[in-house]
Design an enzyme around this catalytic site. Structure first.
Site, short mmCIF file in Angstrom:
data_model
loop_
_atom_site.label_atom_id
_atom_site.label_comp_id
_atom_site.label_asym_id
_atom_site.label_seq_id
_atom_site.Cartn_x
_atom_site.Cartn_y
_atom_site.Cartn_z
N SER A 198 3.45 -1.71 10.61
CA SER A 198 4.89 -1.70 10.94
C SER A 198 5.59 -3.01 10.61
CB SER A 198 5.10 -1.32 12.41
OG SER A 198 4.65 0.00 12.66
N GLY A 257 2.39 2.51 10.98
CA GLY A 257 3.37 3.60 10.89
C GLY A 257 3.99 3.99 12.22
N GLY A 292 2.93 -0.86 4.34
CA GLY A 292 2.97 0.55 3.96
C GLY A 292 4.40 1.01 3.74
N GLY A 293 4.99 1.62 4.76
CA GLY A 293 6.31 2.23 4.64
C GLY A 293 7.36 1.33 4.02
N GLU A 338 -6.95 4.78 7.75
CA GLU A 338 -6.71 6.19 7.43
C GLU A 338 -7.91 6.81 6.75
OE1 GLU A 338 -2.98 5.57 5.40
OE2 GLU A 338 -2.05 5.05 7.32
N GLU A 380 -5.25 -4.83 10.56
CA GLU A 380 -4.29 -3.75 10.77
C GLU A 380 -4.66 -2.99 12.04
OE1 GLU A 380 -2.23 -2.51 6.83
OE2 GLU A 380 -3.99 -1.27 7.13
N HIS A 403 -9.58 1.09 4.89
CA HIS A 403 -8.31 1.38 5.56
C HIS A 403 -8.56 2.37 6.70
CE1 HIS A 403 -4.26 2.58 6.44
NE2 HIS A 403 -3.85 1.50 5.78
N ASN A 454 0.87 -1.18 0.00
CA ASN A 454 0.00 0.00 0.00
C ASN A 454 0.91 1.23 0.00
OD1 ASN A 454 -1.84 2.01 0.38
ND2 ASN A 454 -2.49 1.37 2.42
N TRP A 455 1.06 1.81 -1.17
CA TRP A 455 1.98 2.95 -1.29
C TRP A 455 1.40 4.22 -0.68
CZ3 TRP A 455 3.94 2.56 -7.11
CH2 TRP A 455 4.75 1.43 -7.24
N LYS A 456 0.11 4.18 -0.33
CA LYS A 456 -0.54 5.38 0.22
C LYS A 456 -0.30 6.58 -0.72
CE LYS A 456 -0.29 3.23 4.72
NZ LYS A 456 -0.18 3.36 6.16
P1 13P Z 1 2.97 0.67 7.76
O1 13P Z 1 3.52 -0.63 7.15
O2 13P Z 1 3.69 1.89 7.26
O3 13P Z 1 2.85 0.58 9.23
O4 13P Z 1 1.49 0.83 7.17
C1 13P Z 1 0.63 -0.26 7.24
C2 13P Z 1 -0.58 0.05 6.46
O5 13P Z 1 -1.36 0.92 6.83
C3 13P Z 1 -0.79 -0.70 5.22
O6 13P Z 1 -2.07 -0.51 4.72
#
Ligand code: 13P
Length: 241
Positions: free
Chosen positions: A203, A164, A224-225, A90, A158, A88, A4-6
């Site tokens: 994470s 994050g 994500g990251g 977010e 999640e 998600h 997930n590149w956000k």
């Molecule tokens: P991180 O891997 O940056 O914690 O993000 C997880 C995430 O929200 C994937 O959708």
């Protein structure tokens, strides 16, 4: 393994370069790899990596068309993406409700794509002992509207506090929730539990991934990251394979 590149990267050239590096790096790895770029880079990324890598969208508007400024429909995504993340945290945090997430899942499924249903509790909900109640409610709302349709889902657990933060869940805690989610899928329809995939997200790094991939009910990760660096994500895909 879902990336997930956000809202990254800034430039199309960087998005395409990252996608190509991942596509080259995962050749021969026995894991299904899906990249979820920002909507504006979907077409370029899909064109660059072709059918070698799965493509997912990060969200969708469930309406068929119309006056929804800035939004993207499932009709528009069909043929471009195989997966769509719905729910998600977010986006839930920005006001998306369980009901909206359920409608998103229906529209994704109606257009032949697979919803990646993200569920997870906040730190306060966890402290109060409400983790399972929260994720059951979030998943249940989706299952209720998909009742007539037993195609497989991807469910991503999640925990909001783990996203994050650099503080992932423990493998054992993630497994406990994943097993409970699979139980919910099974009580809805036996085949759904067997065919659906449950991911852990929050994470995940190359250093901690083995904790999750070793768990019975965790089939992969939503990253994500650590998905923004090709070598790291390739290492994660290799670990998953
Ligand atoms: P991180 O891997 O940056 O914690 O993000 C997880 C995430 O929200 C994937 O959708």
């Amino acid at each position: 393994m879902v990336a997930n590149w956000k809202m990254n990267p800034d430039r199309q050239t960087d998005a395409v370069a990252l996608a190509l590096a991942v596509a080259d790096g995962v050749v021969g790895i026995d894991a299904e790899v899906v990249l979820c770029p920002p909507t504006i880079w979907l077409l370029a990324v899909a064109a660059a990596v072709g059918p070698r890598i799965g493509i997912g969208a990060q969200t969708v508007n469930p309406a068929p068309r119309g006056a929804f400024t800035g939004e993207t429909s499932a009709t528009m995504l069909e043929g471009l993406a195989a997966y769509v993340i719905v729910g998600h945290s977010e986006r839930r945090g920005a006001g998306e409700t369980d009901g909206l997430v359920a409608r998103q899942a229906v529209s994704v499924r109606a257009h032949g794509m697979v919803p990646i249903v993200a569920v997870g509790e906040t730190a306060d909900e966890r402290t109060a002992g409400h983790t399972l109640a929260v994720v059951f409610r979030q998943l249940g709302t989706v299952l209720d509207v998909l009742a007539a349709d037993h195609g497989p889902l991807v469910v991503a657990y999640e925990p909001v506090w783990a996203i994050g933060s650099g503080t992932p869940a423990t493998g054992a805690d993630a497994q406990a929730v994943a097993a409970a989610l699979r139980g919910e899928l099974r009580s809805h329809a036996r085949g759904l539990a067997d065919d659906s995939r449950i991911l852990y997200g929050g994470s995940v790094t190359a250093a901690n991934a083995h904790e999750f991939f070793g768990q019975l009910d965790i089939d992969g990760a939503l990253v994500g990251g650590a998905s923004l660096e090709a070598e790291t994500f390739i290492a994660l895909a290799r670990a998953a394979g």
